[in-house]
Design a protein around this motif. Structure first.
Motif, PDB file in Angstrom:
ATOM      1  N   LEU A 121       0.838  -1.209   0.000  1.00  0.00           N
ATOM      2  CA  LEU A 121       0.000   0.000   0.000  1.00  0.00           C
ATOM      3  C   LEU A 121       0.867   1.252   0.000  1.00  0.00           C
ATOM      4  N   LEU A 122       1.905   1.246   0.809  1.00  0.00           N
ATOM      5  CA  LEU A 122       2.764   2.429   0.876  1.00  0.00           C
ATOM      6  C   LEU A 122       3.447   2.682  -0.474  1.00  0.00           C
ATOM      7  N   ARG A 123       3.798   1.592  -1.126  1.00  0.00           N
ATOM      8  CA  ARG A 123       4.435   1.762  -2.437  1.00  0.00           C
ATOM      9  C   ARG A 123       3.467   2.375  -3.441  1.00  0.00           C
ATOM     10  N   GLN A 124       2.177   2.036  -3.321  1.00  0.00           N
ATOM     11  CA  GLN A 124       1.168   2.605  -4.240  1.00  0.00           C
ATOM     12  C   GLN A 124       0.980   4.092  -4.005  1.00  0.00           C
ATOM     13  N   ALA A 125       1.200   4.527  -2.739  1.00  0.00           N
ATOM     14  CA  ALA A 125       1.017   5.930  -2.332  1.00  0.00           C
ATOM     15  C   ALA A 125      -0.337   6.467  -2.775  1.00  0.00           C
ATOM     16  N   PRO A 126      -1.411   5.883  -2.277  1.00  0.00           N
ATOM     17  CA  PRO A 126      -2.751   6.311  -2.718  1.00  0.00           C
ATOM     18  C   PRO A 126      -3.127   7.680  -2.149  1.00  0.00           C
ATOM     19  N   ALA A 179       4.191   2.018  14.796  1.00  0.00           N
ATOM     20  CA  ALA A 179       5.104   2.361  13.694  1.00  0.00           C
ATOM     21  C   ALA A 179       4.338   2.430  12.381  1.00  0.00           C
ATOM     22  N   GLN A 180       3.415   1.500  12.202  1.00  0.00           N
ATOM     23  CA  GLN A 180       2.648   1.499  10.952  1.00  0.00           C
ATOM     24  C   GLN A 180       1.757   2.736  10.858  1.00  0.00           C
ATOM     25  N   LEU A 181       1.123   3.083  11.966  1.00  0.00           N
ATOM     26  CA  LEU A 181       0.262   4.271  11.948  1.00  0.00           C
ATOM     27  C   LEU A 181       1.087   5.514  11.644  1.00  0.00           C
ATOM     28  N   SER A 182       2.294   5.583  12.200  1.00  0.00           N
ATOM     29  CA  SER A 182       3.158   6.728  11.913  1.00  0.00           C
ATOM     30  C   SER A 182       3.426   6.837  10.417  1.00  0.00           C
ATOM     31  N   ARG A 183       3.644   5.704   9.775  1.00  0.00           N
ATOM     32  CA  ARG A 183       3.905   5.741   8.345  1.00  0.00           C
ATOM     33  C   ARG A 183       2.648   6.124   7.555  1.00  0.00           C
ATOM     34  N   LEU A 184       1.492   5.688   8.044  1.00  0.00           N
ATOM     35  CA  LEU A 184       0.249   6.080   7.383  1.00  0.00           C
ATOM     36  C   LEU A 184       0.035   7.587   7.446  1.00  0.00           C
ATOM     37  N   GLU A 185       0.549   8.207   8.509  1.00  0.00           N
ATOM     38  CA  GLU A 185       0.402   9.663   8.650  1.00  0.00           C
ATOM     39  C   GLU A 185       1.024  10.416   7.476  1.00  0.00           C
ATOM     40  N   GLN A 186       1.980   9.791   6.793  1.00  0.00           N
ATOM     41  CA  GLN A 186       2.648  10.457   5.660  1.00  0.00           C
ATOM     42  C   GLN A 186       1.735  10.563   4.438  1.00  0.00           C
ATOM     43  N   LEU A 187       0.697   9.713   4.387  1.00  0.00           N
ATOM     44  CA  LEU A 187      -0.158   9.716   3.209  1.00  0.00           C
ATOM     45  C   LEU A 187      -1.136  10.892   3.256  1.00  0.00           C
ATOM     46  N   PRO A 188      -1.621  11.313   2.098  1.00  0.00           N
ATOM     47  CA  PRO A 188      -2.467  12.522   2.036  1.00  0.00           C
ATOM     48  C   PRO A 188      -3.745  12.418   2.874  1.00  0.00           C
ATOM     49  N   PHE A 189      -4.477  11.330   2.725  1.00  0.00           N
ATOM     50  CA  PHE A 189      -5.723  11.240   3.486  1.00  0.00           C
ATOM     51  C   PHE A 189      -5.997   9.791   3.849  1.00  0.00           C
ATOM     52  N   VAL A 190      -5.973   9.521   5.168  1.00  0.00           N
ATOM     53  CA  VAL A 190      -6.318   8.184   5.629  1.00  0.00           C
ATOM     54  C   VAL A 190      -7.560   8.288   6.499  1.00  0.00           C
ATOM     55  N   SER A 191      -8.601   7.518   6.136  1.00  0.00           N
ATOM     56  CA  SER A 191      -9.778   7.423   7.001  1.00  0.00           C
ATOM     57  C   SER A 191      -9.655   6.118   7.766  1.00  0.00           C
ATOM     58  N   LEU A 192      -9.319   6.249   9.044  1.00  0.00           N
ATOM     59  CA  LEU A 192      -9.084   5.050   9.855  1.00  0.00           C
ATOM     60  C   LEU A 192     -10.323   4.751  10.680  1.00  0.00           C
ATOM     61  N   ILE A 226     -11.358   1.066  16.824  1.00  0.00           N
ATOM     62  CA  ILE A 226     -11.811   1.252  18.205  1.00  0.00           C
ATOM     63  C   ILE A 226     -10.632   1.694  19.082  1.00  0.00           C
ATOM     64  N   ASP A 227      -9.434   1.658  18.483  1.00  0.00           N
ATOM     65  CA  ASP A 227      -8.224   1.880  19.273  1.00  0.00           C
ATOM     66  C   ASP A 227      -7.988   3.367  19.576  1.00  0.00           C
ATOM     67  N   GLY A 228      -8.119   3.748  20.820  1.00  0.00           N
ATOM     68  CA  GLY A 228      -7.959   5.132  21.235  1.00  0.00           C
ATOM     69  C   GLY A 228      -6.565   5.680  21.013  1.00  0.00           C
ATOM     70  N   ALA A 229      -5.558   4.805  20.990  1.00  0.00           N
ATOM     71  CA  ALA A 229      -4.182   5.280  20.808  1.00  0.00           C
ATOM     72  C   ALA A 229      -3.960   5.881  19.437  1.00  0.00           C
ATOM     73  N   ALA A 230      -4.846   5.578  18.516  1.00  0.00           N
ATOM     74  CA  ALA A 230      -4.706   6.155  17.177  1.00  0.00           C
ATOM     75  C   ALA A 230      -4.757   7.678  17.227  1.00  0.00           C
ATOM     76  N   VAL A 231      -5.405   8.223  18.242  1.00  0.00           N
ATOM     77  CA  VAL A 231      -5.541   9.686  18.367  1.00  0.00           C
ATOM     78  C   VAL A 231      -4.186  10.374  18.400  1.00  0.00           C
ATOM     79  N   SER A 232      -3.193   9.699  18.999  1.00  0.00           N
ATOM     80  CA  SER A 232      -1.882  10.351  19.130  1.00  0.00           C
ATOM     81  C   SER A 232      -1.199  10.516  17.787  1.00  0.00           C
ATOM     82  N   HIS A 233      -1.716   9.845  16.762  1.00  0.00           N
ATOM     83  CA  HIS A 233      -1.134  10.009  15.434  1.00  0.00           C
ATOM     84  C   HIS A 233      -1.869  11.148  14.728  1.00  0.00           C
ATOM     85  N   VAL A 234      -1.370  12.365  14.962  1.00  0.00           N
ATOM     86  CA  VAL A 234      -2.111  13.555  14.541  1.00  0.00           C
ATOM     87  C   VAL A 234      -2.173  13.722  13.023  1.00  0.00           C
TER      88      VAL A 234
END
Lengths: 430, 504, 161
Positions: free
Chosen positions: B399-404, B423-436, B439-447
């Protein structure tokens, strides 16, 4: 009765080197019974029938017909089987099996070879309690002699029958005298009795068919083979044939182990064999068959004969034949405490009624001795005892309950008086 | 034994409490009673363990035998008449209880077992209310930390031996023994050794009293306030059947217990026991979070969040969209999701979200598997149903290679089973728009994640999982969601579908 | 480095081979260890486990179940005095009290090096010699209170007169 004093078991008593193989062979028909059976003069089936016909009953305390017990081993099972001699002798008041080991151990070994042949066991153990250090030495020595002479091991006397015998020492636990407790101990575990069914004859040591017989029981077998059931039955009574070793102790001139025919009058044992009570002492109560046997009052002892039926008729038991004289100087409350404390100490702890019941009774009895128990607690002991009986894997719970019941039933006055005095004194009476 | 394997089962008919029962030959009266829902009181017997016969509680009257016998070791024979309710038997039960209480400490006010304690239950059922024991009790060590999940109170222990048998027969670790004789007998491990396996909480389940209690649950809640509902554990691909215990009025989950089934027998693992915490308030994502064009992140309503997502979807070409799907969702959720995104909207870039360090073939020999997802099979089937390969390798990296431009991600439900997740969520933060959707509250810290939608937990929705062997696990009786904004995938897809239908 | 010396090690290994299961050897192995060391130390149990594969819990259960095995240091002369029925009737209590007095006096001087320890014990199976005691492996009959002073000095010097 034919001969008055049978000499079936302690045949080498009084001789020089009584334990030696040579003595056994020369003076006690040593190993002629196995020559008879392994030589083919008596088949396995005939051996079992002869022992059944003799009416020999387990001499360790349970009194179960020996020959019958042997038939419970399924012969269709062709795997390893075990014959075990229960030499754990821990019932308080009992010291007869150690006498056999001290005087005539070879007769036990010969009895084991015969019993093993009857059930087709190829391996046997003598399990002796650790405290019998000298006796263990005698047995180990006798086993060595028997091997050297070819009476143990492979192809005994060229018969094709193999029987290996080893000695195993216990480690201080009365419950190992219970046959499945003994088996557990032999397996290297705590000596905890096993749930039945399955019964040991079907699934015992390491799950294999196993017969556990008492030392004295096994020592009877060679004589029965040589002399026959009919002659055995000349001693004793119809329902209690043969002789019995009685361990008798207490305030007597000559306490000791005596071999007398079953049915022997108690009073005669006291006066003749034991030389009477110590000067100035008289009978306050009698323990007729080990610590687990209900007490008898002097009135109940009148006319008592030493056999299973006479004991049953008085609601007590012959048990291991351990007779203890409670003389008039004894304090019954103390003896009851000693008795209860023994069972509480020895309870293996598996079954709740026994573990908690023996402990509770011990607890109450402490209260009787130090005066902190309530007056109703003496009667409460009888209630607790009532519910301890018939509910457990083995009979230790009953063994504790029965004497407690008899003490409270027959001597409640003495116990209550002790408690009242102890309470008033705020401590032990003496 | 050979009879049974030939398929012809010999049966035995006998009478229990005046009712005729027919059972396979060799069945004990206790097992027969259980099959018939006749309850014979007992402590030490357990259908998942070998017979001990030590508590002496399950006494029954058999024919005219003078002595009562224990039902657990009594094989039913033809024509046998057994009663567990005759007066003589009830009297025996009274004293069986009395003996069990002789040295039992009166810990009820501080004991977690209260409300689900067999001693309490029998006290009420058997009715020996007045104990005659008035002497000082035997004291034994209490509150021992005998395992990471356990607290042991040896004084409360009634020496039923279940825990010893569990250690020997189920986990085969043999960590427990009973030391000493008589009423000094005490349960324990070898001194200073602890119980260290992944099945400790089963000891708490099988302990009839409060001797073994759960450290995690200790002093948290009185059990009579808990409601329990059946579910399937989402911790791995075994899919143990469980009961989830919660106090819905305060939206709080407290614990799980295994539910007997042919999938997991009587047990579940300790990892699975933890699969309730993520649904509690302090750990879950409770409401949607949007990042505005200005870069400001704010809480939004569900409607606003869905409208924002729909708007973003309309601006993207289907080739620029990617779906990142973890295997934590139900078959119904996958069906709705792929029907909408793949079939209707024509998205073809679908990636499986897996933990890179997982060893999917791992199995501990008992229950716990290396695939830490409840529905890998279900996901695979759902992908195949829409013409996509069922197995997608290196999903996340691909998915990261596709850079959607737009990623719609069904996030893993259990963060603690996904060590690489942060670590994976941090990398997702680099993408333009991720709709996650998670239920995981820790996702909030990935601004850098611009769109967070709160999901329902597995105990809050209806649906099915397929376990590693393809067996169906039902989620049939959900709790109300712990957060009002929480949705499941079916609901979100339905709402999105509505919005998009209106805008076209 | 084994905690068992050569002779004991050989004995232990002999027992482990002697029975159908290794576990059956636990009782005789523990006796063998005690005959040399007097009691079972944690390092003994450790080696029985790591070298010979005997389960620690099984061994500990056996040690705590049976009266003879000790898991704490023992005195040179362990007295086991029967306090059961016949021995009680024929003078066990005063004899036990006398022995306790001796031990108290000795321990006051020698502390943990005191020569004797006393355990009240169940029936020793020689009631015709009551009251009976065991001193280590030796049975002593008729151990009445009047004989105690003399009996004890056979084993070690006493201080009580």
């Amino acid at each position: 009765m034919a001969q008055d004093k049978p000499r079936i078991i302690l045949r080498t008593a009084g001789l020089a080197n009584p334990r030696a193989l040579k003595t056994y062979i020369e003076h006690a028909e040593g190993y002629t019974a196995i020559k008879k059976v392994l030589g083919g003069a008596m088949t396995r089936e005939q051996l079992i029938e002869e022992v059944k016909a003799s009416g020999l009953r387990g001499r360790g305390g349970a009194g179960f017909p020996t020959g019958l017990k042997w038939t419970f081993v399924p012969q269709s099972d062709t795997g390893p089987k075990y014959l075990i001699c229960n030499n754990d002798e821990s019932e308080p008041g009992t010291f007869k099996d150690r006498e056999i080991c001290t005087v005539n151990p070879h007769q036990v070994i010969e009895g084991m070879v015969l019993a093993a042949f009857a059930i087709r066991a190829s391996k046997g153990y003598i399990y002796t309690r650790w405290e019998f250090q000298a006796e263990i030495g005698y047995l180990v020595e006798a086993i060595k002699e028997a091997y050297a002479a070819g009476f143990l091991g492979k192809n005994i006397l060229g018969s094709g029958f193999d029987f290996d015998l080893d000695h195993y020492t216990g480690a201080g636990a009365y419950i190992c005298g219970e046959e499945t407790g003994l088996i557990s101990s032999l397996e290297g575990k705590k000596g905890q009795p096993k749930v039945k069914p399955p019964f040991p004859a079907v699934s015992g040591y390491l799950g294999r068919p196993t017969i556990v017989n008492n030392t004295e029981t096994l020592a009877n077998v060679p004589w029965i083979v040589n002399h026959g059931a009919k002659e055995f039955r000349q001693y004793g009574t119809e329902k209690s044939p043969g002789s019995k070793l009685f361990s008798i102790s207490g305030a007597l001139v000559r306490p000791g182990v005596y071999e007398v025919p079953l049915g022997y009058p108690f009073e005669r044992l006291i006066q003749e064999e034991c030389g009477g009570y110590l000067p100035g002492r008289s009978l306050q109560a009698l323990i007729p068959g080990g610590a687990s046997a209900p007490l008898l009052t002097p009135e109940e002892v009148q006319g008592l004969t030493l056999d299973y039926e006479a004991m049953a008729a008085r609601n007590t038991m012959l048990g291991s034949g351990a007779i203890m004289i409670i003389d008039d100087r004894q304090v019954l409350a103390e003896l009851l405490k000693v008795t209860i404390e023994f069972f509480a100490h020895e309870s293996c702890g598996q079954c709740t009624p026994c573990r908690e019941g023996t402990g509770w009774l011990n607890n109450i009895m402490d209260g009787v001795l130090d005066g902190t128990a309530k007056p109703g607690n003496v009667e409460l002991m009888r209630t607790v005892a009532k519910h301890m009986g018939g509910k457990t894997i083995c009979a230790l719970s009953d063994a504790c309950a029965m004497p407690v019941t008899s003490y409270v039933q027959k001597f409640s006055g003495s116990l209550q008086a002790y408690l009242a005095q102890a309470t008033a004194a705020g401590g032990h009476v003496k | 034994m050979s009879e049974a394997s030939k398929g012809s089962q010999e049966t035995v008919t006998f009478t229990l409490n005046d009712r005729e029962i027919t059972v396979p030959k060799g069945t004990t009266v206790m097992a027969a009673a259980r099959q018939q829902d006749v309850y014979i009181p007992h402590f030490c017997w357990h259908p998942g363990l070998k017979i001990a016969g030590v508590c002496r509680f399950c006494l029954v009257k058999v024919d005219n035998r003078p002595k009562l016998e224990i039902a657990c070791n009594l094989t039913a024979t033809p024509g046998m008449k057994v009663s567990s309710v005759l007066p003589e038997v009830k009297e025996a039960h009274k004293w069986a209880l009395e003996f069990h209480l002789v040295n039992h400490p009166l810990d009820c006010p501080i004991c977690d077992q209260a409300g689900e304690c067999k001693l309490q239950d029998y006290y009420m059922e058997v009715g020996k209310y007045k104990s005659e024991m008035d002497r000082p009790k035997v004291l034994k060590p209490k509150a021992l930390e005998i395992g990471s999940e356990l607290v042991l109170d040896t004084e409360r222990c009634i020496l039923c031996d279940r825990c010893v048998r569990f250690e020997e027969e189920v986990t085969k670790t043999g960590a427990l023994g009973i030391f000493n004789r008589g009423d000094r007998a005490v349960i324990g491990t070898y001194p200073d050794k602890k119980i260290e396996h992944n099945y400790q909480d089963n000891l708490v389940d099988i302990c009839p009293v409060g001797a073994f209690t759960s450290r995690d649950f200790r002093f948290k809640q009185r059990v009579w306030f808990l409601k329990e509902k059946p579910a399937v554990c989402p911790g791995c691909s075994t899919g143990c059947h469980v009961d989830v215990h919660a106090k819905p009025q305060v939206r709080t989950y407290f614990r799980l217990k295994p539910r007997e089934s042919e999938v997991n027998g009587f047990w579940m693992c300790d990892k699975g026991r933890k699969t309730y915490k993520h649904m509690n308030q302090e750990q879950r994502l409770r409401f949607p979070l949007l990042t505005e064009a200005s870069g400001v992140r704010r809480r939004s309503t569900v409607d606003e969040a869905l409208a924002a997502l729909a708007a973003t979807m309309l601006k993207a070409d289907k080739s620029e969209v990617a779906l990142l799907v973890s295997a934590a969702y139900t078959c119904e959720e996958y069906a709705a999701f792929f029907e909408f995104f793949v079939r209707s909207l024509g998205v073809t870039n679908v990636y499986q979200w897996r933990e890179p360090t997982e060893d999917r073939e791992a199995f501990d020999g008992l229950l716990y598997r290396g695939d830490h997802n409840p529905n890998t099979r279900g996901l695979s089937e759902a992908l195949k149903a829409v013409g996509l390969p069922g197995e997608v390798k290196d999903g996340f990296e691909a998915l990261l290679r596709q850079a959607p431009k737009l990623v719609i991600a069904l996030g893993p439900e259990l963060a603690f089973q996904f060590p690489s997740l942060p670590a994976q969520l941090s990398r997702l933060e680099q993408l333009p728009f991720v709709s996650l959707w998670t239920i995981d509250g820790a996702a909030v810290s990935h601004v850098g994640l611009k769109h967070l939608l709160p999901m329902k937990g597995y105990a809050e929705k209806r649906g099915r999982f397929l376990n590693f062997a393809g067996k169906v696990g039902e989620l049939a009786d959900p709790f109300p969601a712990g957060s009002e904004d929480a949705r499941d995938v079916v609901e979100v897809v339905a709402a999105l579908s509505e919005i998009l239908a209106h805008s076209l | 480095m084994s905690v068992f010396d050569g002779g004991l090690k050989a004995e232990i290994e002999g027992f482990l081979k002697r029975y159908e299961t290794k576990r059956s050897a636990i009782l005789p192995v523990l006796h063998a260890i005690q005959d040399v060391h007097g009691w079972i130390k944690p390092e003994h149990i450790e080696e029985l486990h790591t070298v010979y594969g005997l389960d620690r819990v099984h061994v500990k259960e056996v040690i705590t179940f049976y009266d003879i095995y000790k898991d704490k240091p023992v005195r040179r002369f362990q007295i086991r005095y029967c306090k059961n029925i016949t021995c009680h009737m024929l003078g066990a209590r005063p004899a036990i009290a006398r022995i306790r007095a001796h031990i108290a006096a000795l321990d006051a001087v020698q502390g943990e090096d005191g020569a004797f320890s006393l355990e009240e014990f169940p029936c020793l199976g020689k009631c015709d010699g009551a009251p009976v005691m065991l001193v280590n492996k030796e049975r002593v009959e008729h151990a009445t209170v009047d004989k105690i002073d003399q009996l004890l000095t056979k084993y070690a010097p006493t201080v009580l007169r």
